[in-house]
Design a protein around this motif. Structure first.
Motif, PDB file in Angstrom:
ATOM      1  N   GLU A  43      10.206  -6.959  -0.934  1.00 38.51           N
ATOM      2  CA  GLU A  43       9.514  -6.067  -0.418  1.00 38.51           C
ATOM      3  C   GLU A  43       9.304  -6.388   0.654  1.00 38.51           C
ATOM      4  OE1 GLU A  43       6.850  -4.834  -2.162  1.00 38.51           O
ATOM      5  OE2 GLU A  43       7.719  -5.676  -4.174  1.00 38.51           O
ATOM      6  N   PHE A  46      11.111  -3.037   1.670  1.00 41.01           N
ATOM      7  CA  PHE A  46       9.930  -2.149   1.722  1.00 41.01           C
ATOM      8  C   PHE A  46       8.630  -2.221   2.721  1.00 41.01           C
ATOM      9  CE2 PHE A  46      10.150  -2.355  -3.004  1.00 41.01           C
ATOM     10  CZ  PHE A  46      11.740  -2.057  -3.487  1.00 41.01           C
ATOM     11  N   LYS A  47       8.384  -3.348   3.439  1.00 41.57           N
ATOM     12  CA  LYS A  47       7.823  -3.423   3.993  1.00 41.57           C
ATOM     13  C   LYS A  47       8.161  -2.263   6.043  1.00 41.57           C
ATOM     14  CE  LYS A  47       4.593  -6.271   7.329  1.00 41.57           C
ATOM     15  NZ  LYS A  47       4.409  -7.381   7.286  1.00 41.57           N
ATOM     16  N   LEU A  50       8.407   1.296   4.731  1.00 42.66           N
ATOM     17  CA  LEU A  50       6.998   2.326   4.589  1.00 42.66           C
ATOM     18  C   LEU A  50       7.056   2.020   6.673  1.00 42.66           C
ATOM     19  CD1 LEU A  50       5.107   0.151   2.043  1.00 42.66           C
ATOM     20  CD2 LEU A  50       5.577   2.468   2.766  1.00 42.66           C
ATOM     21  N   HIS A  51       7.159   0.967   7.381  1.00 39.03           N
ATOM     22  CA  HIS A  51       6.658   0.774   9.196  1.00 39.03           C
ATOM     23  C   HIS A  51       7.880   2.496   9.754  1.00 39.03           C
ATOM     24  CE1 HIS A  51       6.167  -1.195  12.548  1.00 39.03           C
ATOM     25  NE2 HIS A  51       7.014  -1.157  12.946  1.00 39.03           N
ATOM     26  N   SER A 112       4.354  -3.324  -8.054  1.00 35.30           N
ATOM     27  CA  SER A 112       4.985  -3.754  -6.182  1.00 35.30           C
ATOM     28  C   SER A 112       4.100  -2.578  -6.219  1.00 35.30           C
ATOM     29  CB  SER A 112       6.457  -3.605  -6.106  1.00 35.30           C
ATOM     30  OG  SER A 112       6.788  -3.369  -5.336  1.00 35.30           O
ATOM     31  N   GLN A 114       3.850  -1.769  -2.670  1.00 35.77           N
ATOM     32  CA  GLN A 114       4.617  -1.202  -1.720  1.00 35.77           C
ATOM     33  C   GLN A 114       5.051   0.021  -1.962  1.00 35.77           C
ATOM     34  OE1 GLN A 114       4.978  -3.901   2.019  1.00 35.77           O
ATOM     35  NE2 GLN A 114       6.163  -4.573   0.540  1.00 35.77           N
ATOM     36  N   GLU A 117       3.735   2.505  -2.740  1.00 30.24           N
ATOM     37  CA  GLU A 117       3.138   3.513  -1.588  1.00 30.24           C
ATOM     38  C   GLU A 117       4.448   3.796  -1.178  1.00 30.24           C
ATOM     39  OE1 GLU A 117       1.310   1.726   2.635  1.00 30.24           O
ATOM     40  OE2 GLU A 117       1.522   0.253   0.471  1.00 30.24           O
ATOM     41  N   LEU A 118       5.342   3.140  -1.175  1.00 25.95           N
ATOM     42  CA  LEU A 118       6.517   4.223  -0.862  1.00 25.95           C
ATOM     43  C   LEU A 118       7.110   5.274  -1.577  1.00 25.95           C
ATOM     44  CD1 LEU A 118       9.229   3.992   0.883  1.00 25.95           C
ATOM     45  CD2 LEU A 118      10.453   2.714  -1.054  1.00 25.95           C
ATOM     46  N   SER A 139      -4.483  -3.796  -2.453  1.00 27.82           N
ATOM     47  CA  SER A 139      -2.929  -2.689  -3.350  1.00 27.82           C
ATOM     48  C   SER A 139      -3.829  -1.307  -3.852  1.00 27.82           C
ATOM     49  CB  SER A 139      -2.788  -3.422  -4.080  1.00 27.82           C
ATOM     50  OG  SER A 139      -1.735  -4.646  -4.212  1.00 27.82           O
ATOM     51  N   ARG A 142      -4.400   1.043  -0.832  1.00 26.51           N
ATOM     52  CA  ARG A 142      -3.286   1.510   0.330  1.00 26.51           C
ATOM     53  C   ARG A 142      -2.033   2.780  -1.264  1.00 26.51           C
ATOM     54  NH1 ARG A 142       0.373  -3.385   3.326  1.00 26.51           N
ATOM     55  NH2 ARG A 142       1.260  -0.837   2.869  1.00 26.51           N
TER      56      ARG A 142
END
Length: 263
Positions: A43, A46-47, A50-51, A112, A114, A117-118, A139, A142
């Motif tokens: 996770e 993944f953050k 995404l950044h 998950s 994230q 989102e990915l 969640s 997003r």
């Protein structure tokens, strides 16, 4: 020196007190800590992905190819690390995993946010994934927002257009809430970039690297699930390996693969 600076330490800067107490196993089984740590690290990566992908999209849409190539390198290196982490989770034997599996109750990697989102950032457009989240939750919002924004592929097409390659206007102005459809006009633009063999061609190759790396992650994930629980239903009632196998060999940037037959 300010009071704030005096108070800052390695532990406080990295919030280690919170991070190192965030592993809360629900059994006394030795292997559950490993399972928790691996997924928490996922996770975190993944953050970061995404950044970096958000930054990459800005660079592409501004036509900053050199900086985009550097960011691609970072993203691809992180992705290799994410794939390699599966080696760690595969040190769990089926019996070791089963020793605490029931304690996971309804928890599942399918939840998950994230990762969903990915997928959306890379171009997946399936609103049904929102069913796993409470409407109005952070969640849910997003993922929904990501489903409504330009994907990385849309930013890539804008980059090609800025570089003078003739991406059709209807592709640049498409409804980004819909899945990407292949386009002969896009094929022509990509082929022209490859034949010029310059910066745009390198950007195309890094897009292919990213697509291939993401497919590799899906393949390794499927094999990990198969060797751990076979074809049994996943945790939380998720469909497990049979569903995961349906996601294999599905490129997120299909135009970039189709043109291989046309070069």
């Amino acid at each position: 020196m300010s009071e704030h600076s005096k108070a800052l330490t390695y532990t406080s800067y990295l919030a280690l007190d919170e991070i190192l107490t965030a592993q809360r196993p629900r059994s006394d089984e030795h292997d559950e800590i490993l399972f928790i740590v691996v997924h928490q690290v996922y996770e975190l990566w993944f953050k970061e992905l995404l950044h970096e992908l958000a930054y990459l999209q800005r660079l592409l849409e501004e036509g900053r190819g050199t900086q985009a190539l550097n960011t691609f390198k970072r993203i691809l290196t992180i992705l290799k690390l994410v794939v390699a982490q599966i080696d760690v989770i595969e040190t769990l034997t089926p019996v070791q995993f089963l020793s605490f599996r029931d304690r996971l109750e309804s928890a599942s990697g399918f939840q998950s946010a994230q990762f969903r989102e990915l997928e959306a950032v890379l171009g997946r457009r399936e609103r049904k994934v929102l069913r796993a989240y409470e409407e109005g939750s952070d969640s849910y919002e997003r993922i929904e927002a990501a489903l409504g924004r330009r994907s990385l592929y849309d930013s890539f097409l804008n980059y090609l257009s800025l570089r003078g390659y003739g991406v059709p206007a209807e592709r640049l102005e498409r409804d980004v809430t819909l899945p990407v459809e292949e386009s002969e006009g896009v094929h022509a633009a990509i082929l022209a970039a490859y034949r010029d063999d310059g910066e745009a061609a390198m950007i195309c190759e890094r897009m292919v690297d990213l697509d291939e790396g993401f497919q590799e992650w899906r393949y390794r994930h499927v094999k990990m699930v198969e060797r751990t629980i076979g074809d049994k239903m996943g945790t939380g009632g998720s469909p497990g390996a049979p569903y995961l196998r349906t996601t294999l060999s599905q490129p997120v940037f299909p135009d970039l693969w189709t043109v291989r037959s046309e070069l």
